[in-house]
Design an enzyme around this catalytic site. Structure first.
Site, PDB file in Angstrom:
ATOM      1  N   SER A 263      36.427 -18.935  72.626  1.00 43.39           N
ATOM      2  CA  SER A 263      37.572 -18.547  73.825  1.00 43.39           C
ATOM      3  C   SER A 263      37.662 -17.424  72.745  1.00 43.39           C
ATOM      4  O   SER A 263      38.773 -16.834  73.422  1.00 43.39           O
ATOM      5  CB  SER A 263      39.193 -19.782  73.727  1.00 43.39           C
TER       6      SER A 263
ATOM      7  N   LYS B 140      38.838 -14.235  74.603  1.00 50.75           N
ATOM      8  CA  LYS B 140      39.766 -13.869  75.481  1.00 50.75           C
ATOM      9  C   LYS B 140      40.085 -12.824  74.817  1.00 50.75           C
ATOM     10  O   LYS B 140      40.839 -11.627  75.858  1.00 50.75           O
ATOM     11  CB  LYS B 140      40.612 -14.950  75.324  1.00 50.75           C
TER      12      LYS B 140
ATOM     13  N   TYR C  48      48.186 -23.691  77.817  1.00 53.90           N
ATOM     14  CA  TYR C  48      46.596 -23.006  77.598  1.00 53.90           C
ATOM     15  C   TYR C  48      45.505 -23.426  78.925  1.00 53.90           C
ATOM     16  O   TYR C  48      45.056 -24.381  79.338  1.00 53.90           O
ATOM     17  CB  TYR C  48      45.600 -23.741  76.859  1.00 53.90           C
TER      18      TYR C  48
ATOM     19  N   ASN D 289      42.116 -21.829  80.535  1.00 55.29           N
ATOM     20  CA  ASN D 289      40.571 -20.300  80.841  1.00 55.29           C
ATOM     21  C   ASN D 289      40.694 -20.045  81.889  1.00 55.29           C
ATOM     22  O   ASN D 289      40.297 -19.643  81.733  1.00 55.29           O
ATOM     23  CB  ASN D 289      39.667 -21.580  80.024  1.00 55.29           C
TER      24      ASN D 289
ATOM     25  N   HIS E   1      42.100 -16.640  66.307  1.00 56.94           N
ATOM     26  CA  HIS E   1      41.952 -18.002  68.138  1.00 56.94           C
ATOM     27  C   HIS E   1      40.714 -18.351  67.213  1.00 56.94           C
ATOM     28  O   HIS E   1      40.243 -17.976  66.840  1.00 56.94           O
ATOM     29  CB  HIS E   1      41.668 -16.749  68.605  1.00 56.94           C
TER      30      HIS E   1
ATOM     31  N   ASP F 176      34.003 -28.173  78.929  1.00 59.68           N
ATOM     32  CA  ASP F 176      34.235 -27.834  77.830  1.00 59.68           C
ATOM     33  C   ASP F 176      34.459 -29.071  76.767  1.00 59.68           C
ATOM     34  O   ASP F 176      34.554 -29.695  76.838  1.00 59.68           O
ATOM     35  CB  ASP F 176      35.441 -27.092  78.411  1.00 59.68           C
TER      36      ASP F 176
END
Length: 516
Positions: free
Chosen positions: A60, A63, A151, A153, A286, A479
């Site tokens: 992630s 991102k 959050y 994705n 992050h 995930d």
């Protein structure tokens, strides 16, 4: 310029190496690498050692690179707002803007959590072509766009498709031309298929007690994740951030600029970058996670300090990064220990807005463990309440007042009570997903299994929490980390019979099932 405590940093690194089976760690200060260290193995069976050049999926952390391409490509994200509705043809009500996708304020349920409801096996395959049909089924958001943080994705997977459609080029090409090249990230690339292992690196599930087991991943992800990079690549990114720190309109200054919700309250997330405090100083960064991998980057702009932690196992990289940063800065700010009793707070509560259960359990040293989001939150108990960097609870009559400023959520929870009735077995259908849920009672125990466009999922244990409230466990999913417990709320008709179930977790709330 602040002088780093190099001895403290080396000591913190030594303690980390003694605890973690493998990793790669780097620290950058004032544009110079002051620490670059790797240990353990990228592949234990092949005896392939971990090095600063070993490639790992940064998950992630990708991102911010997706948002960086977006800003570099079009400048104003609003220029692409009309494309969001095209990706969500069945969505009812307000359509989120591109900026709200970037800031995790869209209200869209997380698509990896939804794969659980669609019956996917944790070790199954999620193909590139599976994403659009999944988004195409979405009918509602879990809150009005721009009003809350959650959050998701899927926000960034949508951005990937929108960017590629706009540019007429693959996201991997855009990363390379607009970000990796200028930043000097020589081996970074988009490798969206997790079944492939660039450089041969293996991720490991498990722990030191159970042992470490190679993780098998079969998902295709792009925009939300998918970049592979080495420690040296990531330090090059931090060096690029430092070198452009004083340039008006520089990319990272735009990515890390504070954002707000529609009501004007400040958000703690924007453009794929999270905001927090480290050693009492503002920090941005992050984390990243895939089964078998955990990563974290942090940047403390006021001290021109960056820390990167990369693990091919499932220990906590955020805690490691914060510890290294605090050691480099000479130690974190001391926290006064106030008195309070965790026992006064323990119990189970329900939030009527999100439909989620809050479980408060006594933790070590008089603290509370709060189970509400994906992972437990450790709350420090005081005379006035209990709280952490993310969560604050106080008394509100017989219930609790819950505040999560980062989510822009302020709500009153009711204490749960009563015994659950064992009449929920049966089959259910969700219009939102065009998917099903089967609840089975066997020998006094209850289990639930989801099914949908990705298959028929395994039976997962359910346990009663209170009257008409159950928890359905999910400890492993495509995930990582997995969604955790799903709160299951029983709906009854006028005669008291079960007519439906409301199912939700922090990542995907308010999915309604009708009993068949």
């Amino acid at each position: 310029m602040t002088t780093l405590d190099l001895a403290g940093l080396e000591g913190a690194l030594a303690r980390l190496v003694a605890r973690a089976p493998a990793g790669a760690v780097g620290v950058l200060h004032a544009g110079e690498t002051v620490l670059e260290h790797a240990w353990g193995f990228a592949d234990r069976a092949a005896r392939l050692e971990m090095t600063p050049g070993t490639l790992l999926p940064i998950c992630s952390i990708s991102k911010q690179f997706t948002c960086g391409v977006l800003l570099d490509l079009v400048g104003d994200p609003g220029a692409l707002d009309d494309r969001v509705a095209q990706m969500l043809p069945r969505l009812e009500g307000a359509v989120p803007t591109v900026a709200e996708l970037c800031h995790n304020q869209s209200g869209l349920r997380d698509y990896w959590a939804l794969t659980v409801l669609h019956g996917a096996a944790a070790d199954g395959v999620f193909r590139r072509e599976d994403a659009r049909p999944l988004f195409g089924r979405m009918r509602t958001t879990q809150f009005a766009p721009g009003t809350r943080y959650s959050y998701s994705n899927g926000n960034f997977r949508l951005l990937s498709d929108i960017i590629e459609d706009r540019a007429g080029r693959s996201l991997g090409e855009l990363y390379a031309a607009r970000l990796f090249g200028p930043a000097g990230m020589e081996t970074a690339a988009l490798n969206a298929d997790t079944r492939l292992r660039p450089g041969g690196t293996v991720g490991y599930e498990g722990n030191g007690d159970l042992g470490w087991f190679p993780a098998e991943n079969g998902i295709f992800w792009t925009g939300d994740a998918g970049i592979t990079a080495s420690l040296r690549d990531m330090l090059a990114w931090e060096r690029f951030i430092d070198a452009t720190r004083d340039e008006a309109g520089s990319l990272y200054l735009r990515l890390s600029a504070p954002q707000t919700f529609r009501d004007g309250r400040r958000a703690s997330y924007g453009f794929g970058v999270a905001h927090e405090e480290v050693a009492g100083l503002p920090a941005t960064g992050h984390g990243g996670a895939l089964r078998g991998f955990r990563l974290q980057r942090l940047h403390v702009a006021a001290r021109r300090l960056s820390v990167v932690v990369m693990f091919n196992h499932e220990m906590d990289p955020h805690g490691a990064a914060v510890t290294l940063a605090e050691a480099a800065l000479g130690g974190g700010a001391p926290q006064a220990r106030e008195t309070g009793s965790a026992g006064e707070w323990t119990g189970d509560y329900l939030d009527p807005e999100t439909g989620l259960a809050l479980r408060l359990e006594a933790g070590p040293d008089g603290d509370l463990d709060a189970w509400f989001a994906t992972t437990p939150d450790r709350l420090r108990v005081t005379a006035e309440g209990a709280g952490s960097a993310e969560t604050r609870i106080t008394r509100d009559g017989a219930g609790l007042r819950l505040e999560r400023p980062g989510d822009n959520l302020r709500t009153t929870l009711t204490r749960l009570s009563g015994e659950a009735r064992p009449d929920i077995a049966g089959r259910y259908h969700a219009e939102e997903l065009d998917g099903g849920l089967e609840v089975v009672a066997t020998g006094g125990a209850f289990f639930g299994a989801f099914e949908g466009m990705l298959g028929r999922g395994e039976m997962r244990a359910m346990r009663p929490l209170a009257e008409d409230v159950w928890l359905l466990s999910c400890t492993r999913a495509m995930d990582a980390p997995a969604p955790g417990d799903w709160t299951v709320r029983v709906r009854r008709d006028a005669g008291g019979g079960v007519c439906g179930l409301g199912v939700g977790c922090w990542l995907a709330r308010g999915v309604e099932y009708r009993r068949l």
